[in-house]
Design a protein around this motif. Structure first.
Motif: not given
Length: 977
Positions: A736-739, A758-765, A714-716, A861-867
């Motif tokens: 999110d990760t898909h974007g 907001r990356l899934r499992d950001a600590r492992a990157h 979804q980055a595009g 917080r901004t991403l929570n706005h979307g949810e």
């Protein structure tokens, strides 16, 4: 020009009602204007001149009607000028002498700098229209644009009939030029063949025109075959040869949709010149659309083949058990065979081991490839037979095209084996299978390898087809090379990019170095933990809501009260007039206004026309269905959304809710009725769905939306939504990760937009650095072994900027660009260069994510706005999106934009009510109404609005503003209630 002024342009009489905002906007005068007004001797003449000045500023035309002026306007003018004003007065009583009336009009025109229409100004308007009609064919929208042009050029809007004649003349001239262009590029005999092709009956019982426009009913091989039949039919009639390159895709789509919306019997009655244009554009659009649909379905079919093969490998442990059992039995038999000597036994055991994989490690991908040889081979061969007849192209010799040519010869000769001299290399992983002694099995492997390579080539654009919108060549999506050579300097300046790549990468490397040092300092201080598993940070604690905030929120929401959805829609409509935008003009009757609302509700809530008619007494299902057709126009829905969004953000309370340059983007899935090739299985709900991708501002409100297919990156679409809107200026976009992709972050940076995922499992990157960068010892375990090679960027820097400039101009969409440069483009020079910078940008972002808790909280917080907005959108749903809404891209976009508009209407209504409630709060609560507390009170309160039941619209309450030209009829209003 602002949305709230366009409905007044061209009015000849005073509106029945004006709110305080409009009074202040139009009837407030500068010091110079006040001096000119107060120079009149009598107070009534001063009021009269002030009235004329304000009316011309509001409408761009002269006040000629003699109706009574609203008392609140007289009061406002008296307060502005410091004189006593009459309670009730009409223009006739104010101007007993006509000469005084005309004198005031001329003085007002001179004061505001307006002039009357002259011949040379009319010619300038015609020149403007000849350019505009090529991009906008709606007469109502053209009328609004003409009025805005006249107002901006300070030309008096005198007569609508004259403007309509100018618009008609402009449309006729444009169509005449278009017809001449088509006749030059397409022979007359071919045009006659095309007309006959549209009128011919089809074996399905409908005409070929209707059959060509039909969308696939599902994702299946028979539907792919039918789509191929459409393409073959059009190619046979020469549509692919005469492509009409001088006619833009926008014009082709417009005339194609116009023709498709009419029965073929009506098309025969149209004039010959117009019919020629429509038929040519219809067939060209149909060919490109059918090709896009065929290739998209082909890609999905190949993906489904691979998925089914992988599932068969994963879900068949009994097969592996049987293999091991057979292997054990064979070894046992060899051990019991006393006739074998030691050397023979060893050879036999090694041969048995080789049968089950030998010393090589068997991967899941290899098992899947083997599974595909025995699974669905008949369907694969049928699909390849169709693909072999299409005219694929590539910039350089491509193995996929060579493979298709080889298969074409094999199928023509009706061979069932693969020749041993096929000069096509489709990858090392296929070499063993293609060299199999069983040549029938080798042919199956060659077919599967060709399909998988075709999917990758279509995805990265290395193989393309000319008669297509979505699968065209990369070069056609970018600024032409000769034009780029002339305008390169302009584009570099617009994007604020240096000509030398080192001037771009140098500061970026320095910034990454600083952030890595800051991360090292946080590790040394014990604030962050780092080990081989990644970077470990403390979880953010939930923000506490103080008691004053609770009291403030409860007081605001209690004063807002509850309402029915029809009342909410009409209240917002009275301030924004979005119904006028959707209709293109003022509604002519009460029923027409209700039909606008009905069409919007049917699209946005997934109600059928019959269900909507039952919920709105007095309307028929046929009328609602007709309303849905003319509501489904992307431009009108987009403008209506912009008007409501801007109205919402015009309230001061919205400034307390967040930043002006920050937004979030996320997808909401909508369950759909079965029977569409666009449906995909939602991994969460396990149901067939489509996606609606929305962009939510940090201060709430949706400023862009678009429908998408589930399961794709979804980055595009994330970047596309920021670039294709003009309501707000967004610099940071939370996704999110898909974007997020590395190449997407690079293109976003070139376009002055930062993707904040907001990356899934950001600590492992892993973090990336260049070879010459100083890496702190504490971070060595989280640094990637692959270094960033910035030397790859310099040779293709100019081409990268060309791609960004093409995306910025709209020559190509960000969706198309980033789909071409996804993981399927790995190994290409442009893609590898973008990934190098994208990795540095990702490292820079992750360092800030780890070391700056407030930054991390702001993104979350901004991403929570979307949810939270998605909860409101789901509350508006009544069920699955019906099948007829999925028949075309236009209908699907109307569903997305309608639910967005309804959501914005609810949020705007709540915002306006909260703004009003601030002035009536008790003194002890009003003390806490500060920005720090108000940011906790969001306008997402779906519990305050009832979305179900009968839709009874209180028309009489808002008739003065929404239907100023319609006299209220009590009996009609009573029957509606």
């Amino acid at each position: 020009m602002q949305y709230w002024q366009t409905p007044y342009l061209g009015l000849r009489s005073m509106p029945k009602e004006l709110n305080q905002f409009e009074l202040n906007a139009f009837f407030t005068y500068s010091t110079k204007e006040q001096r000119a007004i107060l120079a009149r001797r009598q107070a009534l003449h001063q009021l009269g001149l002030a009235l004329q000045v304000g009316f011309i500023r509001m409408t761009g035309s002269l006040l000629t009607a003699v109706k009574v002026v609203p008392p609140e306007l007289w009061t406002h003018l008296g307060d502005m000028l410091g004189i006593s004003a009459p309670d009730i007065a009409s223009l006739r009583s104010l101007y007993k002498r006509k000469q005084t009336f005309f004198s005031h009009q001329n003085a007002a025109l001179e004061m505001l700098g307006f002039v009357r229409m002259s011949e040379h100004r009319r010619r300038a308007l015609v020149r403007y229209l000849r350019l505009e009609v090529l991009s906008e064919f709606d007469r109502h929208r053209l009328m609004t644009q003409v009025k805005s042009w006249l107002y901006d050029h300070r030309i008096l809007i005198e007569n609508e009939r004259t403007l309509r004649s100018v618009i008609d003349a402009g449309l006729k001239l444009a169509e005449a030029d278009l017809g001449t262009t088509i006749q030059k590029e397409v022979p007359e005999s071919m045009l006659q063949v095309w007309m006959s092709a549209c009128e011919a009956p089809h074996r399905s019982g409908s005409s070929c025109q209707e059959w060509l426009w039909q969308a696939p009913r599902r994702q299946s091989l028979p539907q792919i075959r039918e789509q191929f039949e459409r393409i073959h039919y059009l190619i046979q009639h020469g549509v692919a040869i005469h492509t009409m390159p001088s006619v833009s895709d926008h014009i082709k789509r417009h005339y194609a949709n116009t023709m498709a919306d009419r029965p073929p019997s009506i098309s025969k009655r149209i004039t010959e010149s117009r019919r020629t244009i429509e038929v040519a554009c219809f067939l060209q659009t149909t060919l490109c659309t059918a090709t896009d649909t065929l290739l998209a379905m082909t890609r999905q079919h190949i993906a489904d083949l691979w998925s089914s093969g992988m599932r068969a490998v994963i879900k068949s442990p009994e097969t592996r058990v049987r293999t091991l059992t057979a292997f054990a039995k064979e070894i046992r038999e060899l051990a019991l065979d006393l006739s074998l000597d030691e050397q023979g036994l060893r050879k036999a055991m090694l041969a048995a081991v080789e049968k089950v994989g030998g010393s090589k490690k068997i991967t899941r991908a290899q098992l899947t490839r083997e599974q595909l040889l025995v699974q669905n081979s008949r369907n694969s061969r049928s699909l390849l037979r169709m693909l072999c007849t299409l005219s694929f192209e590539s910039v350089t010799p491509h193995p996929v095209i060579q493979a298709l040519e080889a298969l074409r010869e094999i199928y023509l000769q009706r061979k069932l084996t693969l020749p041993s001299d096929i000069p096509v290399h489709l990858g090392k992983m296929w070499d063993d299978m293609l060299g199999d002694a069983d040549r029938s099995r080798a042919l199956q492997a060659f077919e599967v390898a060709t399909l998988l390579a075709m999917r990758r080539a279509l995805k990265n654009g290395s193989v393309y087809i000319a008669h297509s919108f979505g699968f065209r060549s990369r070069e056609s999506m970018m600024i032409a090379a000769d034009e780029w050579a002339k305008t390169r300097t302009h584009h570099y300046a617009r994007l604020k990019l240096p000509r030398d790549a080192k001037e771009f990468t140098g500061p970026l490397v320095e910034e990454v170095t600083r952030e890595l040092k800051r991360l090292d300092e946080a590790v040394q201080a014990g604030e962050i933990g780092v080990d081989k598993d990644g970077v470990h940070i403390a979880k953010l604690a939930a923000e506490a809501v103080p008691e004053p905030v609770r009291r403030l929120r409860d007081a605001l929401l209690d004063s807002v009260g509850s309402a029915e959805l029809p009342s909410v829609m009409m209240e917002v409509d009275s301030d924004t007039r979005f119904s006028w935008i959707l209709l293109g003009r003022e509604p002519r009757s009460i029923d027409e206004l209700r039909l606008v609302y009905a069409g919007l509700l049917a699209h946005g809530t997934s109600l059928s026309a019959a269900d909507t008619a039952r919920m709105m007494p007095g309307l028929s299902a046929d009328a609602v269905n007709q309303s849905m057709r003319w509501i489904a126009q992307e431009k009108r829905l987009r403008e209506a959304n912009d008007a409501v969004f801007e109205y919402m953000h015009s309230h001061p309370i919205s400034e307390c809710w967040g930043r002006a340059d920050l937004a979030s983007a996320d997808m909401m899935s909508r369950e759909i009725a079965k029977g569409s090739y666009l449906q995909r299985r939602d991994p969460r709900t396990k149901k067939k769905s489509i996606g609606i991708y929305t962009h939510i501002h940090d201060r709430w409100g949706i400023f862009y939306d678009q429908p998408i297919v589930l399961g794709e990156r979804q980055a595009g679409v994330a970047l596309e939504g920021v670039l294709r809107q003009a309501s707000v200026t967004i610099r940071q976009l939370a996704v999110d990760t898909h974007g997020q992709t590395e190449f997407g972050m690079f293109i976003g940076k070139l376009l002055q937009r930062d993707l904040c995922p907001r990356l899934r499992d950001a600590r492992a990157h892993k973090l990336y650095a260049t070879s010459g960068m100083d890496i702190p010892a504490s971070l060595a375990c989280v640094m990637s072994k692959n270094k960033v090679h910035l030397e790859k960027v310099e040779p293709v820097w100019d081409e990268c900027v060309r791609i960004a400039a093409s995306t910025h101009l709209g020559k190509a969409s960000a969706v198309d660009i980033l789909s071409r440069f996804g993981s399927a483009a790995a190994g290409e020079q442009l893609y590898d260069a973008g990934v190098q910078i994208g990795r540095l940008l990702l490292t820079l972002y992750l360092c800030r994510w780890f070391t700056m808790p407030e930054f991390r909280r702001e993104i979350l917080r901004t991403l929570n706005h979307g949810e939270r907005v998605h909860v409101l959108e789901h509350a508006l749903e009544t069920g699955k999106v019906p099948r007829h809404q999925l028949s075309s891209a236009v209908r699907l976009r109307s569903v997305s934009s309608s639910v967005t508009l309804l959501s914005n209407i609810v949020m705007a209504w709540t915002t306006a009510r909260m703004q009003q409630s601030l002035h009536g709060l008790p003194p002890d609560v009003a003390l806490h109404a500060v920005p720090e507390n108000l940011r906790h009170v969001a306008p997402i309160q779906e519990g305050l609005v009832n979305f179900r039941g009968l839709f009874l619209f209180p028309v009489e309450r808002y008739m003065a503003r929404l239907l100023p030209s319609v006299q209220p009829v009590k009996s009609v209003l009573r029957s509606i209630r």
